[in-house]
Each structure stands twice: as structure tokens, then as C-alpha cells.
Enzyme design. Sequence first.
Site, PDB file in Angstrom:
ATOM      1  N   ARG A  72      50.828  47.095  38.532  1.00 40.85           N
ATOM      2  CA  ARG A  72      49.718  48.036  38.653  1.00 40.85           C
ATOM      3  C   ARG A  72      49.599  48.872  37.379  1.00 40.85           C
ATOM      4  O   ARG A  72      50.609  49.271  36.791  1.00 40.85           O
ATOM      5  CB  ARG A  72      49.988  48.957  39.836  1.00 40.85           C
ATOM      6  CG  ARG A  72      48.852  49.919  40.190  1.00 40.85           C
ATOM      7  CD  ARG A  72      47.639  49.213  40.685  1.00 40.85           C
ATOM      8  NE  ARG A  72      46.744  50.075  41.448  1.00 40.85           N
ATOM      9  CZ  ARG A  72      45.507  49.721  41.784  1.00 40.85           C
ATOM     10  NH1 ARG A  72      45.028  48.538  41.426  1.00 40.85           N
ATOM     11  NH2 ARG A  72      44.749  50.525  42.490  1.00 40.85           N
ATOM     12  N   THR A 375      37.616  42.328  40.633  1.00 37.34           N
ATOM     13  CA  THR A 375      38.892  41.725  41.007  1.00 37.34           C
ATOM     14  C   THR A 375      38.777  40.222  41.255  1.00 37.34           C
ATOM     15  O   THR A 375      37.696  39.716  41.519  1.00 37.34           O
ATOM     16  CB  THR A 375      39.465  42.398  42.278  1.00 37.34           C
ATOM     17  OG1 THR A 375      39.486  43.791  42.081  1.00 37.34           O
ATOM     18  CG2 THR A 375      40.832  41.921  42.627  1.00 37.34           C
ATOM     19  N   GLU A 395      39.565  46.718  37.893  1.00 42.52           N
ATOM     20  CA  GLU A 395      38.947  47.674  38.817  1.00 42.52           C
ATOM     21  C   GLU A 395      37.452  47.410  38.957  1.00 42.52           C
ATOM     22  O   GLU A 395      37.091  46.462  39.613  1.00 42.52           O
ATOM     23  CB  GLU A 395      39.218  49.137  38.437  1.00 42.52           C
ATOM     24  CG  GLU A 395      39.361  50.089  39.623  1.00 42.52           C
ATOM     25  CD  GLU A 395      38.178  50.173  40.597  1.00 42.52           C
ATOM     26  OE1 GLU A 395      38.352  49.762  41.761  1.00 42.52           O
ATOM     27  OE2 GLU A 395      37.103  50.662  40.229  1.00 42.52           O
ATOM     28  N   SER A 441      46.189  50.975  45.802  1.00 43.92           N
ATOM     29  CA  SER A 441      45.318  49.799  45.768  1.00 43.92           C
ATOM     30  C   SER A 441      45.087  49.267  47.177  1.00 43.92           C
ATOM     31  O   SER A 441      45.813  49.605  48.115  1.00 43.92           O
ATOM     32  CB  SER A 441      45.985  48.721  44.920  1.00 43.92           C
ATOM     33  OG  SER A 441      45.317  47.489  45.061  1.00 43.92           O
ATOM     34  N   SER A 442      44.084  48.401  47.288  1.00 47.80           N
ATOM     35  CA  SER A 442      43.844  47.659  48.531  1.00 47.80           C
ATOM     36  C   SER A 442      44.186  46.191  48.372  1.00 47.80           C
ATOM     37  O   SER A 442      43.993  45.410  49.308  1.00 47.80           O
ATOM     38  CB  SER A 442      42.374  47.759  48.921  1.00 47.80           C
ATOM     39  OG  SER A 442      42.040  49.082  49.208  1.00 47.80           O
ATOM     40  N   GLY A 463      37.466  45.382  46.412  1.00 56.12           N
ATOM     41  CA  GLY A 463      37.812  46.784  46.670  1.00 56.12           C
ATOM     42  C   GLY A 463      38.486  46.940  48.020  1.00 56.12           C
ATOM     43  O   GLY A 463      39.306  46.108  48.420  1.00 56.12           O
TER      44      GLY A 463
HETATM   45  N1  GLU Z   1      40.739  48.925  42.433  1.00 50.76           N
HETATM   46  C1  GLU Z   1      40.793  48.041  43.553  1.00 50.76           C
HETATM   47  C2  GLU Z   1      42.149  48.033  44.169  1.00 50.76           C
HETATM   48  O1  GLU Z   1      43.109  48.055  43.479  1.00 50.76           O
HETATM   49  C3  GLU Z   1      40.507  46.659  43.146  1.00 50.76           C
HETATM   50  C4  GLU Z   1      39.194  46.556  42.457  1.00 50.76           C
HETATM   51  C5  GLU Z   1      38.153  46.145  43.380  1.00 50.76           C
HETATM   52  O2  GLU Z   1      38.226  45.051  43.931  1.00 50.76           O
HETATM   53  O3  GLU Z   1      37.229  46.915  43.536  1.00 50.76           O
HETATM   54  O4  GLU Z   1      42.262  47.971  45.346  1.00 50.76           O
END
Ligand code: GLU
Length: 564
Positions: A72, A375, A395, A441-442, A463
Site C-alpha cells: 500500500r 484499479t 486510486e 483500502s477496499s 473503489g
Molecule cells: N483507493 C481504492 C482502494 O484502495 C482503490 C481505487 C479504486 O478502485 O477506486 O480501495
Amino acid sequence: MTGSGGAVASVDPVASQVAIDVLKKGGTAADAAVAATAALNVVEPYATGMGGGGFFVYYDAKNKQVKTLDGRETAPKSMTETSFLEADGTPMNFDKAVNSGLSVGVPGNPAIWQAALDRWGKRSLTDMLAPAQRIAERGFVVDEAFSAATADNAKRFSMFPATAAVFLPGGEPVQPGTVLRQPDLAKTLGLLRKDGIDALYRGPIGKAVVDTVNRPKTVDGVTVPTGGMTTADLHAYRVLRKDPVVSSYRGMEVYGMPAPSSGGIAVAEILNLMSAYEKRTDTATSATDDVQYLHRFADASATAFADRNRWVADVEGVPVKELLSSGFAAERACGFDPEKAAARPIAFGEPDGSYTSCGPVAPGKTGGVNEGSSTTHLTVADKWGNVASYTSTIEAFGGSGMVVPGYGFLLNNQLTDFEFTAPTKGVPHPNLPAPGKRPRSSMAPTIVLENGRPVFAAGAAGGSTIITTTAQILLGYVDRDLTPVGAVAAPRISSRNTGATAEARIIDTKTGAALKAMGQPMTKAEAIGRATAIAMPARGVFTPAVEPTRGGGGSAMVVEPRKR
Ligand code: GLU
């Protein structure tokens, strides 16, 4: 597609071919995952790359163990709890924060690549980056989707001359059918091949990153917030080897990513809640109709989001064991009504070891809204039985919008995944920014084992909808009798407590009307998540699965296709 010898599921045929070539020449799933992700840096530069980070989950067939790498992006030492506040104490405008040096975390993907090769590979970084360098030099043919994505980003890309030079040649978005060559990116890949990842963490690439973050090069008349990254922040970066989060579902072991990702924990809680609802209602998930299934899923995921928003982040003492206990799930399921949606927002639970109450019912404010929709997820398996499930990102789609001048790659805006301010005044929040901290994160790269053998691996982009997408695919495959590609393609709902969406194939049907009548909140979303998966129905047999249509589809390949 089904076959043997190894398999890959990615969003792009060029990247999948790179992985297959590595597997054919005797590389492992780890080797192929690194080579394919570097190739994605070239052909999907808005979704992932060396300027971003990710999470790598690996089944190591030799040791019969699942391990993870946390790559990360990390906040520089200069970051504080108030970094995303304006001088008057109000949270910064989100778009302003995205397009800035302030949101750039120290990249982690290159460190993942080296660590994965060191631990599980048979090939060198020099060799695994060669295909990506070649594609960057020769160019790839821009398709409609890439051109459209460029047009969507044209305004912000045009703020940064180095970005415009690559993606807006002559001031216009690259057009479909053009061959996009990226000579600066090719040069940077060459530096990594020659000097290793030190070229970034201790060398010229890193100096250029720091310079871009601290003094973003914008066109005249435009200023953006600056970051405070130092070369010491880059030296200090470490990929972290972590034990996975593991839970059991229908006698299978589900392995996922621990904090700072909430993906593994939230997916596991959703599955636990689905089991708890079965007990409460005396009806198996597999015996429910579409309406009841989606109703259960929506309540389970909204509940899991309430809990992950409150408890899961890059802090000491995340109560993982309690969050994943059957007692906690039973307490969280005790108010479940098969005929009526739980009122939103659902309050978070107390994973305190005492599960006799029916849990809090007061609405809760738990934050967790700042996530984009970029992603990419890559799934690879090899002939030895190793499996890589790797989600990586910069991101937002196009990250911070800043290409590092002279080096040709986009920098992430991952630090906007921190809460800018505590959602409830006076209540400390685990996902506030801090020096050296990793934003929550997700991302949910997942591997499922049955009787000790990997049987399924999946993950997604999108996300916060990554969590609901991944959980729905697992349930579709395990409980709903769907084929691997059927589970990936099935229409999706995403109830995230503070937001809820569903695709037209649900919302515009009788099923959607019935869910609405039960009080399930939903607004229409064109496409939710973008996933890849591999099913391994028997030892040595692989069925990779990708999106038939979402995001323009994906590319599933096997080393030796089964003869029909
Ligand atoms: N920032 C998101 C996360 O780490 C991933 C980026 C996205 O898919 O929007 O969960």
C-alpha cells in the site's frame, strides 16, 4: 475457457498474453503476475502502475500456505491529521485534493514486484519487465475505451504539461486506432531492469517523484496543493509480509487481505452474516429466490460496511478475531427482517467478545466515502498449483493526474483514501492521516481453499464496490450454482451503508421493484465493479473468468486449452 498448464484472467489481452508467455516458459504464477502488471502499467496506465500500490495474495503450493504482501502507498513523514484541512479547518474539496502533490503516497507496486519474485519467483525483475518495456517502446493500439477515458480526464491532464505530452498529443485526447508509444516509460522500465527497484526507492526515479510531489509542474495560471515527500520517505518504504485474514464458509477457507485493506475482513463478515441469516430464517441461501437473496446480501454488506468503517484501518489492535467471530455475526444478524430492509445508516457493532445484546440500532455515522473507481485485478495460476490474486491501483482513474516529467508514469492519489476529518466530531477515527500511515483500502484479492487445495480466486476493481463485487462473485459461484463466468457476469447490487447502487438488470426489473418495496435503498449504476477470477475445479484444471462486457470486457487465457 478451460484448460491446463496454468491460466490468467486480466482486463487486457496484451497483459494476459504476457502472463501466458511467462507461464509457458516455466515461470511461476508470481513471475507471470509481475510481468503482466508491469504490462498493465503500459496498456492500462490510468488504472495501475509503478506510481501506485496494491495487495498481493499468494497460494504457495510448495508450502501449502497462503501469504500476502502489503504494498500500500504510504503517507510521507510530513503528513498530519490536519493535512487535508483548509486553513479555516474545513475539509479540502475532494477534487482539489485528488489533483495534487499532497495526495501522492510513496508507491508500493515496484516493492511488491521484487518481493513476490524473491519469495515465489524463478525469474528476475530484469526479465519480467522486458515485455512491458518492449510494449512501451513499440506502442499499443489505443481503443475506444482508452480514448474515452482520456477524454474524461482531459481537463485535469491538461493542467500538467508532462501528462498532456503523453496522453493529449497536440492538445487532444489520443484517438482510437493510434499507436501510443511511451518512450519515457520505456526508459524508466529500463532503469528498473538495470538497477532494480533501488532506481526508484534510492535513485533518480525517486528524486524525480519527490520533485513532482513537492513542486508539481503545472501550466501557467494553475496551482495545485503540494506534498511534503522526501527521499528519506522513499528509502523507508517497506513492502510488508503479512498473514492473511482467514474465515470459513461452507467448509471452505476464504483467504483475504488484512488491514490496511478492509477487503478481507468485510468480505468475510458478509459471508458470516449470510450464514447467520440462514440460521435465523431457517432458509439456506441456496434456497432463496433472487429477491430474498439480494435483500440478504444488501443488508449483510451494509452491516459489514458500518463495521469496517468504524474498526478497520492502519492502526494497532484492529479486532479481527472478534469481527470475524460467529458470536459477532449472530449479534449483528439478530435484527434481520426477511421482509424489511434495515434502516440506513446501520450503526457499527461492538466487537467486544460479549454478544448477548441485539446490537445498537441507532443510526451511525461512520465515514468511508472517499473512494474512486479505478484499479485492476489480476488472477494467475500455474501448473504447480501456485495462485496469485493481485489487486493494484493508482486510486482514481488517472491517479493524481501527474505524470513524472521525463519518466512517463502517473503518480497515485491514494492518500485521499484517508478520512479528511473525523466523521463524528470528538470521536477519534482510525483512518485519519498520520505520518508513515497507509490509508484504508477496499481492495479484496481473495483465494479460496477446500480441503487444503485452492479452488477459486477472485478480486475486483471499483473503489468501495470491490468488496460487494467480490463477495457476490463468491456467493454466486458457491451458493447460486453459477459458472465462474456466470458469477462474474451476474448483475450486481452494492449496498455500502452510506451509499447503495444496483445495475439496471436488477433495479429495472420486478426483482428491483420488490427490493424497493422492502425498503432496500438503491440508485442505478451503469456498471458495478470490474472483476477477474479463476476457478480450479480439479487439480491442474483451470477455468479463468472475466467480464464479458463491463469496462469493455477482459481477457481469460489458459496455457493449454482443453480440446472440445
Ligand atoms: N483507493 C481504492 C482502494 O484502495 C482503490 C481505487 C479504486 O478502485 O477506486 O480501495
